[in-house]
Design a protein around this motif. Structure first.
Motif, PDB file in Angstrom:
ATOM      1  N   LEU A 128      -6.364   5.992 -14.599  1.00 40.88           N
ATOM      2  CA  LEU A 128      -6.381   7.183 -13.731  1.00 40.88           C
ATOM      3  C   LEU A 128      -4.969   7.571 -13.320  1.00 40.88           C
ATOM      4  CD1 LEU A 128      -9.381   6.273 -11.401  1.00 40.88           C
ATOM      5  CD2 LEU A 128      -9.372   7.981 -13.209  1.00 40.88           C
ATOM      6  N   LEU A 129      -4.182   6.536 -13.036  1.00 39.56           N
ATOM      7  CA  LEU A 129      -2.797   6.780 -12.615  1.00 39.56           C
ATOM      8  C   LEU A 129      -2.000   7.434 -13.745  1.00 39.56           C
ATOM      9  CD1 LEU A 129      -1.163   6.238 -10.072  1.00 39.56           C
ATOM     10  CD2 LEU A 129      -0.507   4.029 -11.013  1.00 39.56           C
ATOM     11  N   TYR A 152     -13.708  11.269  -7.972  1.00 42.34           N
ATOM     12  CA  TYR A 152     -13.535  10.355  -9.101  1.00 42.34           C
ATOM     13  C   TYR A 152     -12.150   9.696  -9.067  1.00 42.34           C
ATOM     14  CZ  TYR A 152     -13.840   8.835 -14.001  1.00 42.34           C
ATOM     15  OH  TYR A 152     -13.881   8.091 -15.152  1.00 42.34           O
ATOM     16  N   ILE A 165      -6.282  13.270  -2.662  1.00 44.15           N
ATOM     17  CA  ILE A 165      -6.178  11.841  -2.302  1.00 44.15           C
ATOM     18  C   ILE A 165      -5.848  11.678  -0.813  1.00 44.15           C
ATOM     19  CG2 ILE A 165      -5.215   9.598  -2.946  1.00 44.15           C
ATOM     20  CD1 ILE A 165      -6.286  10.836  -5.459  1.00 44.15           C
ATOM     21  N   LEU A 222      -4.554   2.187  -3.580  1.00 42.93           N
ATOM     22  CA  LEU A 222      -3.781   1.521  -4.632  1.00 42.93           C
ATOM     23  C   LEU A 222      -2.636   0.708  -4.016  1.00 42.93           C
ATOM     24  CD1 LEU A 222      -2.858   1.329  -7.705  1.00 42.93           C
ATOM     25  CD2 LEU A 222      -1.507   3.371  -7.238  1.00 42.93           C
ATOM     26  N   GLU A 223      -2.510  -0.542  -4.420  1.00 49.17           N
ATOM     27  CA  GLU A 223      -1.410  -1.378  -3.916  1.00 49.17           C
ATOM     28  C   GLU A 223      -0.534  -1.819  -5.075  1.00 49.17           C
ATOM     29  OE1 GLU A 223      -3.512  -3.780  -0.336  1.00 49.17           O
ATOM     30  OE2 GLU A 223      -1.430  -4.274  -0.804  1.00 49.17           O
ATOM     31  N   VAL A 274     -10.484  13.377 -18.766  1.00 45.29           N
ATOM     32  CA  VAL A 274     -11.574  12.396 -18.665  1.00 45.29           C
ATOM     33  C   VAL A 274     -12.634  12.680 -19.722  1.00 45.29           C
ATOM     34  CG1 VAL A 274     -13.377  11.465 -17.166  1.00 45.29           C
ATOM     35  CG2 VAL A 274     -11.164  12.032 -16.202  1.00 45.29           C
ATOM     36  N   LEU A 319     -18.238   7.639 -17.801  1.00 45.57           N
ATOM     37  CA  LEU A 319     -17.243   6.590 -18.038  1.00 45.57           C
ATOM     38  C   LEU A 319     -16.494   6.252 -16.748  1.00 45.57           C
ATOM     39  CD1 LEU A 319     -15.803   5.046 -20.402  1.00 45.57           C
ATOM     40  CD2 LEU A 319     -14.189   6.947 -20.454  1.00 45.57           C
ATOM     41  N   GLU A 320     -16.339   4.972 -16.486  1.00 48.88           N
ATOM     42  CA  GLU A 320     -15.548   4.572 -15.321  1.00 48.88           C
ATOM     43  C   GLU A 320     -14.194   4.071 -15.778  1.00 48.88           C
ATOM     44  OE1 GLU A 320     -16.695   1.832 -12.128  1.00 48.88           O
ATOM     45  OE2 GLU A 320     -18.436   3.145 -11.893  1.00 48.88           O
ATOM     46  N   LEU A 321     -13.165   4.823 -15.462  1.00 45.34           N
ATOM     47  CA  LEU A 321     -11.822   4.426 -15.889  1.00 45.34           C
ATOM     48  C   LEU A 321     -11.225   3.491 -14.848  1.00 45.34           C
ATOM     49  CD1 LEU A 321     -10.466   7.893 -17.026  1.00 45.34           C
ATOM     50  CD2 LEU A 321     -11.265   6.034 -18.484  1.00 45.34           C
ATOM     51  N   MET A 330      -3.185   9.336 -16.032  1.00 41.62           N
ATOM     52  CA  MET A 330      -3.610  10.735 -16.164  1.00 41.62           C
ATOM     53  C   MET A 330      -2.940  11.607 -15.108  1.00 41.62           C
ATOM     54  SD  MET A 330      -7.610  10.337 -17.113  1.00 41.62           S
ATOM     55  CE  MET A 330      -7.869  12.027 -17.498  1.00 41.62           C
ATOM     56  N   THR A 368      -8.022   1.845 -12.586  1.00 41.45           N
ATOM     57  CA  THR A 368      -6.978   2.475 -11.769  1.00 41.45           C
ATOM     58  C   THR A 368      -5.750   2.856 -12.594  1.00 41.45           C
ATOM     59  OG1 THR A 368      -7.733   1.055  -9.994  1.00 41.45           O
ATOM     60  CG2 THR A 368      -5.647   2.157  -9.650  1.00 41.45           C
ATOM     61  N   ARG A 411       4.044   5.629  -5.581  1.00 45.58           N
ATOM     62  CA  ARG A 411       3.888   5.573  -7.036  1.00 45.58           C
ATOM     63  C   ARG A 411       3.081   6.768  -7.562  1.00 45.58           C
ATOM     64  NH1 ARG A 411       3.100   6.194 -11.276  1.00 45.58           N
ATOM     65  NH2 ARG A 411       2.727   4.858 -13.097  1.00 45.58           N
ATOM     66  N   ARG A 412       2.087   7.198  -6.809  1.00 49.42           N
ATOM     67  CA  ARG A 412       1.257   8.326  -7.246  1.00 49.42           C
ATOM     68  C   ARG A 412       2.066   9.621  -7.340  1.00 49.42           C
ATOM     69  NH1 ARG A 412      -1.952   9.668  -3.516  1.00 49.42           N
ATOM     70  NH2 ARG A 412      -2.065   7.866  -2.152  1.00 49.42           N
ATOM     71  N   GLY A 418       2.071   1.993  -3.381  1.00 49.62           N
ATOM     72  CA  GLY A 418       0.972   2.657  -4.101  1.00 49.62           C
ATOM     73  C   GLY A 418       0.988   4.162  -3.855  1.00 49.62           C
ATOM     74  N   ILE A 459       0.835  -1.210   0.000  1.00 51.14           N
ATOM     75  CA  ILE A 459       0.000   0.000   0.000  1.00 51.14           C
ATOM     76  C   ILE A 459       0.871   1.263   0.000  1.00 51.14           C
ATOM     77  CG2 ILE A 459      -0.372   0.094   2.530  1.00 51.14           C
ATOM     78  CD1 ILE A 459      -3.437   0.626   1.068  1.00 51.14           C
TER      79      ILE A 459
END
Lengths: 195, 263
Positions: free
Chosen positions: A125-126, B7, A145, B15-16, A179, A118-120, A128, A122, A43-44, A40, A37
């Motif tokens: 989204l990352l 969104y 976030i 996120l993992e 989006v 629209l559902e993108l 973008m 993960t 990474r963002r 994660g 986690i």
């Protein structure tokens, strides 16, 4: 008469105490529990996995060095997450010195209402977020976030509160456009297929 | 919160990503990970020597304690006998009755609270007037245990919680000190479902236990309970209550989550 309740120590609390005593198997368990986690999170901010792993490893070194400072107030995951975020910010500051947090309010307009159909996934989204300029990306991550407030972000990044707000608005605008563009492409593609 | 924030936040917040092995390797290289303790391999002769020393030590302790008990009896005795009903000096079994030292009368003792030695009792001839009596003291503060239970367990009256808690050196930095004046200590032991047992703790015993474990700090005006003791109390209570459940033919408790001490 007063009441005193004895609770059994939770497994996590025990694990943390063992980590304070440099117990290697407890340290390994702690790493395995949180590494995924926390990578994660990194990474963002970092935009690629290699740099994220570097920040993660530096972050965990700090966690193990200073775990005795954790006072069992609040969640332990939150404490680690804070260390990771700060590590990422330090990394970005040291390796990417060209980041500019501009403060001009020229094209500062509120984005139109956003109700995506629209559902993108993960990964999309990352991508973008990765495409945002570093300054925007950092502030969007911190505010949207992680849930930091503008004055906290301003303090962490040593910028003004208004700069933080401006950058966030711009990040939102870019993301919203991204989006909407994607939605438009899907719509066009679907119409073409129907014809 | 802005819609665009929501969104992105929902899928990205948790996120993992699985890290590669080199991350752990670099953490290890930084020298922050403790060293594994190497298991000691002792040669056979050392093991034998240690075992012999241990046995000698146990005998010495047992002999010393027996001597002390013989010197400090308080007027009542527990008789012992061998398997055939004759009381021997070497091979001894506890008898469930009391013999008064002065009158020589033999009276039956109350059954032990958690009797698990029924087979021993069956082999004992209670009325043998020729029995040789081995004097042993009952001057043990823990022999008068008392247990107060809920309605299902009224016949089992009380137990002292602290009698066999292991005494271990404590790490003072973990002391989570509770300073209270005690008038009465009760441990309410609850299961996941409902509270089942109430175990009374003699405050004097609590203080005695605290003193034995934590030095001279505890008094009736200020009992100090370190974190380690809390865990010990819970573990000990689990054992005791399962014994009670077995003795009463009740279902064993799966887990005890907490004990409440009222003071």
């Amino acid at each position: 008469m007063r009441l005193f309740t004895i609770h059994k120590e939770s497994d996590e609390k025990k694990m943390i105490r063992q980590c304070v005593d440099h117990n290697p198997s407890a340290q390994r368990r702690l790493y395995e529990k949180y590494a995924g986690i926390m990578l994660g999170v990194c990474r963002r901010y970092m935009g690629n996995t290699e740099e994220a792993e570097e920040a993660l490893s530096n972050g965990f070194i700090k966690v193990f060095k200073h775990i005795d400072r954790f006072e069992f107030k609040g969640s332990f995951e939150g404490w680690i997450r804070q260390i990771m975020v700060r590590e990422c910010l330090m990394y970005i500051r040291s390796k990417k010195q060209s980041i500019m947090y501009t403060d001009t309010l020229e094209d500062f307009d509120t984005p139109a209402s956003f109700e995506p159909e629209l559902e993108l996934d993960t990964e999309e989204l990352l991508l973008m977020i990765d495409a945002l300029p570093d300054g925007y990306k950092t502030i969007f991550n911190l505010y949207a976030i992680e849930g930091y407030k503008h004055h906290e972000i301003a303090e962490m990044l040593q910028i003004s509160v208004s700069t933080s707000k401006t950058q966030l608005m711009r990040a939102r605008k870019i993301l919203q456009k991204g989006v909407e563009d994607l939605e438009e492409s899907f719509r066009t593609l679907s119409n073409t297929n129907h014809e | 919160m802005n819609n665009i924030d929501k969104y992105f936040k929902k899928p990205l917040q948790n996120l993992e990503v699985t890290p590669s092995d080199k991350v752990w390797a670099s953490i290890e290289d930084a020298g922050v990970i403790g060293k594994e303790k190497k298991a000691w391999v002792l040669p056979l002769w050392s093991k034998i020597a240690i075992a012999a020393l241990f046995i000698i030590g146990m005998f010495s302790v047992a002999y010393t304690r027996l001597q002390d008990q013989l010197n400090n009896h308080n007027g009542s005795f527990i008789a012992t006998a061998d398997q055939e009903g004759q009381f021997g000096d070497d091979e001894q079994k506890m008898l469930p009755f009391v013999i008064d030292q002065e009158s020589g009368d033999i009276s039956e003792m109350e059954p032990p609270t958690f009797a698990s030695e029924e087979s021993q009792q069956e082999n004992i001839t209670k009325s043998n007037p020729e029995a040789k009596v081995k004097e042993m003291t009952l001057d043990n503060p823990y022999n008068n245990n008392s247990v107060a239970l809920d309605s299902k367990l009224n016949e089992l009256d009380s137990i002292q919680m602290l009698k066999s808690l292991p005494i271990q050196p404590l790490d003072n930095k973990n002391l989570d000190v509770l300073e209270v004046s005690i008038e009465r200590a009760v441990a309410d032991v609850s299961t996941d479902e409902t509270p089942l047992f109430r175990v009374q703790i003699d405050p004097d015993e609590l203080i005695r236990f605290a003193d034995q474990n934590f030095g001279e700090k505890s008094t009736k005006d200020g009992l100090k309970l370190p974190t380690n003791l809390r865990d010990k109390l819970v573990v000990y209570a689990e054992g005791q209550l399962n014994q009670l459940a077995d003795a009463s033919g009740l279902k064993r408790l799966s887990k005890i989550n907490e004990i409440e001490i009222i003071y």
